[in-house]
Design a protein around this motif. Sequence first.
Motif, mmCIF file in Angstrom:
data_model
loop_
_atom_site.group_PDB
_atom_site.id
_atom_site.type_symbol
_atom_site.label_atom_id
_atom_site.label_comp_id
_atom_site.label_asym_id
_atom_site.label_seq_id
_atom_site.Cartn_x
_atom_site.Cartn_y
_atom_site.Cartn_z
ATOM 1 N N THR A 175 0.844 -1.199 0.000
ATOM 2 C CA THR A 175 0.000 0.000 0.000
ATOM 3 C C THR A 175 0.877 1.246 0.000
ATOM 4 O O THR A 175 2.053 1.198 0.374
ATOM 5 N N GLY A 176 0.268 2.355 -0.385
ATOM 6 C CA GLY A 176 0.895 3.662 -0.308
ATOM 7 C C GLY A 176 -0.189 4.674 0.016
ATOM 8 O O GLY A 176 -1.311 4.565 -0.497
ATOM 9 N N ALA A 177 0.101 5.631 0.865
ATOM 10 C CA ALA A 177 -0.901 6.627 1.266
ATOM 11 C C ALA A 177 -1.387 7.427 0.064
ATOM 12 O O ALA A 177 -0.597 7.809 -0.803
ATOM 13 N N PHE A 178 -2.712 7.689 0.038
ATOM 14 C CA PHE A 178 -3.292 8.444 -1.070
ATOM 15 C C PHE A 178 -4.707 8.871 -0.701
ATOM 16 O O PHE A 178 -5.484 8.070 -0.198
ATOM 17 N N SER A 179 -5.038 10.119 -0.967
ATOM 18 C CA SER A 179 -6.389 10.647 -0.726
ATOM 19 C C SER A 179 -6.954 11.173 -2.036
ATOM 20 O O SER A 179 -6.584 12.266 -2.478
ATOM 21 N N PRO A 180 -7.838 10.415 -2.678
ATOM 22 C CA PRO A 180 -8.374 10.840 -3.975
ATOM 23 C C PRO A 180 -9.403 11.960 -3.846
ATOM 24 O O PRO A 180 -10.027 12.124 -2.797
ATOM 25 N N GLU A 181 -9.568 12.694 -4.940
ATOM 26 C CA GLU A 181 -10.563 13.753 -5.016
ATOM 27 C C GLU A 181 -11.664 13.336 -5.995
ATOM 28 O O GLU A 181 -11.371 12.866 -7.097
ATOM 29 N N ARG A 182 -12.888 13.538 -5.600
ATOM 30 C CA ARG A 182 -14.039 13.216 -6.444
ATOM 31 C C ARG A 182 -13.976 14.023 -7.745
ATOM 32 O O ARG A 182 -13.759 15.216 -7.736
ATOM 33 N N GLY A 183 -14.168 13.331 -8.874
ATOM 34 C CA GLY A 183 -14.245 13.975 -10.177
ATOM 35 C C GLY A 183 -12.924 14.358 -10.815
ATOM 36 O O GLY A 183 -12.898 14.818 -11.949
ATOM 37 N N ARG A 184 -11.809 14.154 -10.136
ATOM 38 C CA ARG A 184 -10.493 14.508 -10.689
ATOM 39 C C ARG A 184 -9.952 13.342 -11.503
ATOM 40 O O ARG A 184 -10.079 12.187 -11.113
ATOM 41 N N TRP A 185 -9.337 13.646 -12.650
ATOM 42 C CA TRP A 185 -8.700 12.617 -13.467
ATOM 43 C C TRP A 185 -7.345 12.250 -12.879
ATOM 44 O O TRP A 185 -6.576 13.129 -12.493
ATOM 45 N N TYR A 186 -7.078 10.948 -12.837
ATOM 46 C CA TYR A 186 -5.778 10.422 -12.426
ATOM 47 C C TYR A 186 -5.289 9.473 -13.518
ATOM 48 O O TYR A 186 -6.097 8.798 -14.166
ATOM 49 N N THR A 187 -3.982 9.386 -13.677
ATOM 50 C CA THR A 187 -3.399 8.366 -14.546
ATOM 51 C C THR A 187 -2.860 7.267 -13.647
ATOM 52 O O THR A 187 -1.938 7.510 -12.857
ATOM 53 N N LEU A 188 -3.476 6.090 -13.734
ATOM 54 C CA LEU A 188 -2.984 4.910 -13.019
ATOM 55 C C LEU A 188 -2.167 4.077 -13.995
ATOM 56 O O LEU A 188 -2.562 3.907 -15.157
ATOM 57 N N ALA A 189 -1.040 3.565 -13.541
ATOM 58 C CA ALA A 189 -0.227 2.686 -14.372
ATOM 59 C C ALA A 189 0.386 1.611 -13.495
ATOM 60 O O ALA A 189 0.745 1.860 -12.342
ATOM 61 N N ILE A 190 0.481 0.417 -14.058
ATOM 62 C CA ILE A 190 1.158 -0.670 -13.355
ATOM 63 C C ILE A 190 2.033 -1.415 -14.352
ATOM 64 O O ILE A 190 1.608 -1.720 -15.469
ATOM 65 N N GLU A 191 3.260 -1.668 -13.923
ATOM 66 C CA GLU A 191 4.205 -2.442 -14.726
ATOM 67 C C GLU A 191 4.367 -3.814 -14.089
ATOM 68 O O GLU A 191 4.614 -3.904 -12.884
#
Length: 188
Positions: A122-138
């Motif tokens: 895990t890693g700490a993270f607080s998302p915001e409603r309606g905001r675009w994020y780029t998720l990537a996994i290698e």
Amino acid sequence: HVNRALVPAAGDLFHDDFSSGSMSQWSEQGGTWSVAGGEAKGSGPAHLAITPPGRSAGWTNYRFQANTRIEGSATPGVDWLKSYLFVRVQDLTHFYRFGIHGDAGVIDLYRFSAGTWTLLKTGAFSPERGRWYTLAIEVNGDSLKGYVDGAPIIDAHDATFATGGVGIGVREDSMMPYYDDVVVQAMP
């Protein structure tokens, strides 16, 4: 939308910007999926869309990236946000899941195998409603590295699944995530 780190190219294993107006490149595995304005939206108590197994057979080492935003849940009282990417999907009970787990305040990586969830990192993270994020996994050998907006968040190792396709969605809490600009590229 956010700037993309990956641009679709002829050699991609897979890409979908949903400009077709449909989910025709995906195998819908629950919930309701709709496409409007070049964005795919998952809804319902549990929704998952995966690459068809015949298309993703033999995928081993790759980078999977998608843009996502979350509008919340259709369930009253559920005020947290979730959006996930699935990698090395064998079937509906064997895969890795990476993404935004808002009620826990983290980005996380889990392995799901035969009904058992195992937290890998895990890693700490607080998302915001309606905001675009780029998720990537290698995924490269036993290495699994997760990124949010280009920043490294997760670095884990697990050799349970060596091959498999990808997926998008949330299998709980009636979340309403949107996805766009999905790209899967082979790792060198």
